[in-house]
Design a protein around this motif. Structure first.
Motif, PDB file in Angstrom:
ATOM      1  N   ASP A   6       0.879  -1.227   0.011  1.00  0.00           N
ATOM      2  CA  ASP A   6       0.103  -0.013  -0.011  1.00  0.00           C
ATOM      3  C   ASP A   6       0.975   1.169   0.009  1.00  0.00           C
ATOM      4  OD1 ASP A   6      -1.807   2.138   0.232  1.00  0.00           O
ATOM      5  OD2 ASP A   6      -2.975   1.146   1.836  1.00  0.00           O
ATOM      6  N   TYR A   7       1.092   1.906  -1.131  1.00  0.00           N
ATOM      7  CA  TYR A   7       1.826   3.031  -1.499  1.00  0.00           C
ATOM      8  C   TYR A   7       1.354   4.408  -1.229  1.00  0.00           C
ATOM      9  CZ  TYR A   7       6.342   0.552  -2.901  1.00  0.00           C
ATOM     10  OH  TYR A   7       7.425  -0.251  -2.767  1.00  0.00           O
ATOM     11  N   HIS A   8       0.146   4.512  -0.937  1.00  0.00           N
ATOM     12  CA  HIS A   8      -0.531   6.097  -0.788  1.00  0.00           C
ATOM     13  C   HIS A   8      -1.346   5.938   0.543  1.00  0.00           C
ATOM     14  CE1 HIS A   8      -2.412   9.110  -3.355  1.00  0.00           C
ATOM     15  NE2 HIS A   8      -2.399   9.592  -1.946  1.00  0.00           N
ATOM     16  N   MET A   9      -0.668   6.821   1.449  1.00  0.00           N
ATOM     17  CA  MET A   9      -1.065   6.980   2.888  1.00  0.00           C
ATOM     18  C   MET A   9      -0.662   8.253   3.145  1.00  0.00           C
ATOM     19  SD  MET A   9       0.290   3.839   5.017  1.00  0.00           S
ATOM     20  CE  MET A   9      -0.491   2.799   3.721  1.00  0.00           C
ATOM     21  N   PHE A  38       4.451   5.645   3.089  1.00  0.00           N
ATOM     22  CA  PHE A  38       3.883   7.141   3.272  1.00  0.00           C
ATOM     23  C   PHE A  38       4.196   8.036   2.155  1.00  0.00           C
ATOM     24  CE2 PHE A  38       3.769   4.919   7.366  1.00  0.00           C
ATOM     25  CZ  PHE A  38       2.622   5.170   7.598  1.00  0.00           C
ATOM     26  N   SER A  39       3.056   8.825   1.654  1.00  0.00           N
ATOM     27  CA  SER A  39       3.072   9.630   0.473  1.00  0.00           C
ATOM     28  C   SER A  39       2.306  10.897   0.770  1.00  0.00           C
ATOM     29  CB  SER A  39       2.778   9.044  -0.618  1.00  0.00           C
ATOM     30  OG  SER A  39       1.405   8.403  -0.618  1.00  0.00           O
ATOM     31  N   ILE A 222       1.664  -1.053 -12.791  1.00  0.00           N
ATOM     32  CA  ILE A 222       0.929  -0.370 -11.930  1.00  0.00           C
ATOM     33  C   ILE A 222       1.646  -0.667 -10.376  1.00  0.00           C
ATOM     34  CG2 ILE A 222      -1.104  -0.949 -13.183  1.00  0.00           C
ATOM     35  CD1 ILE A 222      -1.519  -3.450 -11.534  1.00  0.00           C
ATOM     36  N   THR A 223       0.900   0.266  -9.629  1.00  0.00           N
ATOM     37  CA  THR A 223       1.071   0.102  -8.085  1.00  0.00           C
ATOM     38  C   THR A 223      -0.198   0.159  -7.440  1.00  0.00           C
ATOM     39  OG1 THR A 223       1.522   2.443  -7.397  1.00  0.00           O
ATOM     40  CG2 THR A 223       3.478   1.243  -7.976  1.00  0.00           C
ATOM     41  N   PHE A 224      -0.236   0.003  -6.110  1.00  0.00           N
ATOM     42  CA  PHE A 224      -1.608   0.079  -5.472  1.00  0.00           C
ATOM     43  C   PHE A 224      -1.608   1.031  -4.262  1.00  0.00           C
ATOM     44  CE2 PHE A 224      -1.553  -4.003  -7.443  1.00  0.00           C
ATOM     45  CZ  PHE A 224      -2.942  -4.378  -7.799  1.00  0.00           C
ATOM     46  N   GLY A 225      -2.842   1.739  -3.874  1.00  0.00           N
ATOM     47  CA  GLY A 225      -2.812   2.485  -2.881  1.00  0.00           C
ATOM     48  C   GLY A 225      -3.937   2.698  -2.160  1.00  0.00           C
TER      49      GLY A 225
END
Ligand SMILES: [Zn+2]
Ligand SMILES: [Zn+2]
Length: 266
Positions: A6-9, A38-39, A222-225
């Motif tokens: 999970d690359y988007h928080m 963390f982004s 792709i990545t996921f977030g």
């Protein structure tokens, strides 16, 4: 099933998220995630640009919060990143940000279609009534295409964000998606499957399935977030996101360390 990273928080420093990075990390571990990143929203050159990001002077504090989570949970891989707003003319500023810490990746996002209108801001929903949705889509995808072509980002965030409030053009937007995804493929960056759309009026993951299928045809990784703004949103609807990706043809996703990509199965 091994859950994707999970690359988007976010963190409370952006002034519209709750919970410390250690709490997001704890929730990730409880779900069986092995990697998160963390982004949070990057600072702007002017601290008063808007009200939903950290101040420039807080960048070190942000990094310290992520480092604390890394030290608290060594069994979880925790990446250090930023969600960076792409605005035309900000390229020099974004390069300066990149040089200030050893980031693992940058998510490049477009929220602003002008100097003053952030299209996903609920407080500015009335702006949508003043414009033709297709014109908004065109300006948005022009900027997003420039963001991809800039080479400043590893990942392009929530790439069909204008659908957030369920307002959509009647025109066929495929040429806009095609041009954008061609730029993404040429620049060698990825797009993310962002599950926050499921929590919004549009009620679907960013991007929509037709956009993702086009991305797959163009070999765009792709990545996921989750775009979590609270600890219990970490990893949200990842099973659904994986099945969307697989349905579009994907069997792999990217992970990043020190701005270098690695491919893993999904
Ligand atoms: Zn965003
Ligand atoms: Zn975000």
């Amino acid at each position: 099933m091994i859950l994707p990273a999970d690359y988007h928080m976010h963190t409370p420093l952006c002034r519209h998220a709750a919970g410390e990075p250690v709490e997001y990390a704890r929730h990730a571990l409880s779900l069986g995630l092995t990697e998160i990143g963390f982004s949070d929203h990057s600072p702007m050159p002017q601290d008063d640009f808007d009200s939903w990001r950290m101040f420039d002077r807080q960048l070190d504090e942000y990094v310290a919060k992520v480092r604390l989570a890394q030290q608290t949970f060594p069994e979880l891989t925790i990446r250090l990143a930023l969600e960076v707003d792409y605005l035309p003319g900000h390229e020099g500023w974004i390069r300066q940000l990149a040089a200030r810490h050893p980031w693992d990746y940058f998510i490049g996002s477009v929220h602003y279609v002008s100097e003053t209108w952030d299209i996903d801001n609920p407080a500015k929903l009335s702006e949508w009534k003043k414009r033709d949705p297709f014109e908004v889509w065109q300006v948005y995808f022009d900027r997003l295409t420039a963001a991809a072509a800039s080479g400043l980002f590893e990942i392009i965030g929530h790439c069909d964000l204008p659908k957030k409030f369920g307002i959509r053009p009647v025109q066929d937007c495929t040429p806009l998606y095609d041009r954008f995804l061609t730029a993404v493929a040429q620049a060698g960056c990825a797009i993310e499957l962002n599950t926050a759309g499921l929590r919004k009026d549009c009620r679907e993951i960013y991007p929509a399935r037709n956009v993702l299928e086009l991305a797959f045809q163009k070999n765009v990784p792709i990545t996921f977030g989750s775009d979590a703004h609270a600890p219990d949103e970490v990893g949200m609807a990842f099973a659904e996101a994986v099945s969307l990706a697989q349905g579009a043809g994907y069997t792999k996703a990217l992970r990043f360390e020190q701005r270098r990509a690695r491919t893993v199965g999904i």
